[in-house]
Design an enzyme around this catalytic site. Sequence first.
Site, PDB file in Angstrom:
ATOM      1  N   ILE A 153       0.836  -1.202   0.000  1.00  0.00           N
ATOM      2  CA  ILE A 153       0.000   0.000   0.000  1.00  0.00           C
ATOM      3  C   ILE A 153       0.868   1.249   0.000  1.00  0.00           C
ATOM      4  O   ILE A 153       0.630   2.188  -0.764  1.00  0.00           O
ATOM      5  CB  ILE A 153      -0.945  -0.009   1.215  1.00  0.00           C
ATOM      6  CG1 ILE A 153      -1.907  -1.193   1.126  1.00  0.00           C
ATOM      7  CG2 ILE A 153      -1.723   1.301   1.292  1.00  0.00           C
ATOM      8  CD1 ILE A 153      -2.693  -1.448   2.407  1.00  0.00           C
ATOM      9  N   ASP A 172      10.572   2.329   7.284  1.00  0.00           N
ATOM     10  CA  ASP A 172      10.212   0.912   7.267  1.00  0.00           C
ATOM     11  C   ASP A 172      11.500   0.127   7.503  1.00  0.00           C
ATOM     12  O   ASP A 172      12.456   0.288   6.738  1.00  0.00           O
ATOM     13  CB  ASP A 172       9.590   0.530   5.920  1.00  0.00           C
ATOM     14  CG  ASP A 172       8.981  -0.861   5.926  1.00  0.00           C
ATOM     15  OD1 ASP A 172       9.588  -1.786   6.518  1.00  0.00           O
ATOM     16  OD2 ASP A 172       7.904  -1.043   5.328  1.00  0.00           O
ATOM     17  N   ASP A 257      -9.622   6.012   9.402  1.00  0.00           N
ATOM     18  CA  ASP A 257     -10.464   4.993   8.774  1.00  0.00           C
ATOM     19  C   ASP A 257     -10.563   3.738   9.627  1.00  0.00           C
ATOM     20  O   ASP A 257     -11.371   2.861   9.340  1.00  0.00           O
ATOM     21  CB  ASP A 257      -9.886   4.631   7.393  1.00  0.00           C
ATOM     22  CG  ASP A 257     -10.727   3.615   6.642  1.00  0.00           C
ATOM     23  OD1 ASP A 257     -11.921   3.903   6.408  1.00  0.00           O
ATOM     24  OD2 ASP A 257     -10.205   2.540   6.298  1.00  0.00           O
ATOM     25  N   GLU A 262     -15.179  -0.897  16.621  1.00  0.00           N
ATOM     26  CA  GLU A 262     -15.878  -0.497  15.404  1.00  0.00           C
ATOM     27  C   GLU A 262     -17.317  -0.994  15.430  1.00  0.00           C
ATOM     28  O   GLU A 262     -17.519  -2.214  15.570  1.00  0.00           O
ATOM     29  CB  GLU A 262     -15.127  -1.022  14.175  1.00  0.00           C
ATOM     30  CG  GLU A 262     -13.749  -0.424  14.068  1.00  0.00           C
ATOM     31  CD  GLU A 262     -12.984  -0.824  12.827  1.00  0.00           C
ATOM     32  OE1 GLU A 262     -11.986  -0.162  12.507  1.00  0.00           O
ATOM     33  OE2 GLU A 262     -13.385  -1.808  12.170  1.00  0.00           O
ATOM     34  N   HIS A 281     -13.847   2.324   8.158  1.00  0.00           N
ATOM     35  CA  HIS A 281     -12.932   1.227   7.810  1.00  0.00           C
ATOM     36  C   HIS A 281     -13.204   0.753   6.380  1.00  0.00           C
ATOM     37  O   HIS A 281     -13.407  -0.444   6.131  1.00  0.00           O
ATOM     38  CB  HIS A 281     -13.060   0.064   8.785  1.00  0.00           C
ATOM     39  CG  HIS A 281     -11.795  -0.744   8.899  1.00  0.00           C
ATOM     40  ND1 HIS A 281     -11.233  -1.122  10.091  1.00  0.00           N
ATOM     41  CD2 HIS A 281     -10.956  -1.227   7.946  1.00  0.00           C
ATOM     42  CE1 HIS A 281     -10.132  -1.810   9.891  1.00  0.00           C
ATOM     43  NE2 HIS A 281      -9.935  -1.889   8.585  1.00  0.00           N
ATOM     44  N   GLY A 283     -11.195   1.426   3.615  1.00  0.00           N
ATOM     45  CA  GLY A 283     -10.043   1.548   2.733  1.00  0.00           C
ATOM     46  C   GLY A 283     -10.047   0.569   1.578  1.00  0.00           C
ATOM     47  O   GLY A 283      -9.668   0.905   0.460  1.00  0.00           O
ATOM     48  N   ALA A 284     -10.493  -0.642   1.826  1.00  0.00           N
ATOM     49  CA  ALA A 284     -10.470  -1.678   0.789  1.00  0.00           C
ATOM     50  C   ALA A 284     -11.811  -1.832   0.084  1.00  0.00           C
ATOM     51  O   ALA A 284     -11.979  -2.748  -0.724  1.00  0.00           O
ATOM     52  CB  ALA A 284     -10.067  -3.016   1.404  1.00  0.00           C
TER      53      ALA A 284
END
Length: 324
Positions: A153, A172, A257, A262, A281, A283-284
């Site tokens: 991503i 990272d 998000d 939740e 939530h 995003g996908a």
Amino acid sequence: MTVIVTTSPGFGKHGSVPGIIAEKGWTLIRCTDPDLHDGGVSRHIREADYLVVGLTPVTTDTLVGASRLKAVLKHGVGTDNIDIPACNARGLPVCNTPAANADAVAELALGLMFSLARFIPQGHGSVISGGWNRRVGSQLGNKVLGIVGLGNIGKRLAVMARGLGMRVVATDPFADMDFAREHAITVVDLPALLGQSDYVSLHVFGGPDTAALINAVTLAQMKPGARLINLARGEVVDLDAVAAALESGQLGGVALDAFVSEPPDVSHPVFSHPNAVFTPHSGADTQEAAENVGLMVLQDIATLEQGHLPDRCLNATALHAGDS
């Protein structure tokens, strides 16, 4: 008859996936009852050959009575809600779907950046309430984007941001340095990233290593007025610290998000701040990503049905060790 039990609201609904399930004669049982702590999995786990996981945790208790279960498959990427050692103990392969929804999540991150930069949700709210509040925003070109987590991503987002003329820095511990050099991405440590970024976008896995990664200390290290985007996991961000940073002006805006619970408890002060934007939530949540993820899950189930371990099996080494 092959029975698939899923806790994912979207699995088996998009594109060619429903037709493939029907064509193969597989039975799909959806366990997403919000009034049950596990969505209803405990009622059906005894008949399940495969468990396709959404956000509901898979624990040792989940697997009690799962006498027919052959594998646990994540409808998505993050497996922090799956107790993999518990699956190892029962000889269950665990698979996920890396990169299948990377474009969708990266595009939403970019959309949230535009929303923060140009006050799009606030402008919408002003117009539909009869107002005309024109707020002067800023452009993304020439701004610095800090990407925390340069995986699939993060890489997609970096390329998109570079296309807008942004400068990209990333952190990272396992960064693909060849990719970073190819796309002029500077890899730095987290404090250096926070200190120079106008936007910080989080794309890390959940779990103890990243819990409260963004807290009072790290927020104080951010460039004053910078904006924060979280499409990772809710626990990665300390909401109390974020609310305080918004109130003080240290944080210029936030877009979230993902949440610890939740749906979240909207009585928390962060939800009433005028410079905060929220999505559920999602995003996908694109047709393309949902189909891609579903097809990868079905491909892995087909491979398992043939008696083979999928290439995307995350615990193959542990399973082989258990066989020896």
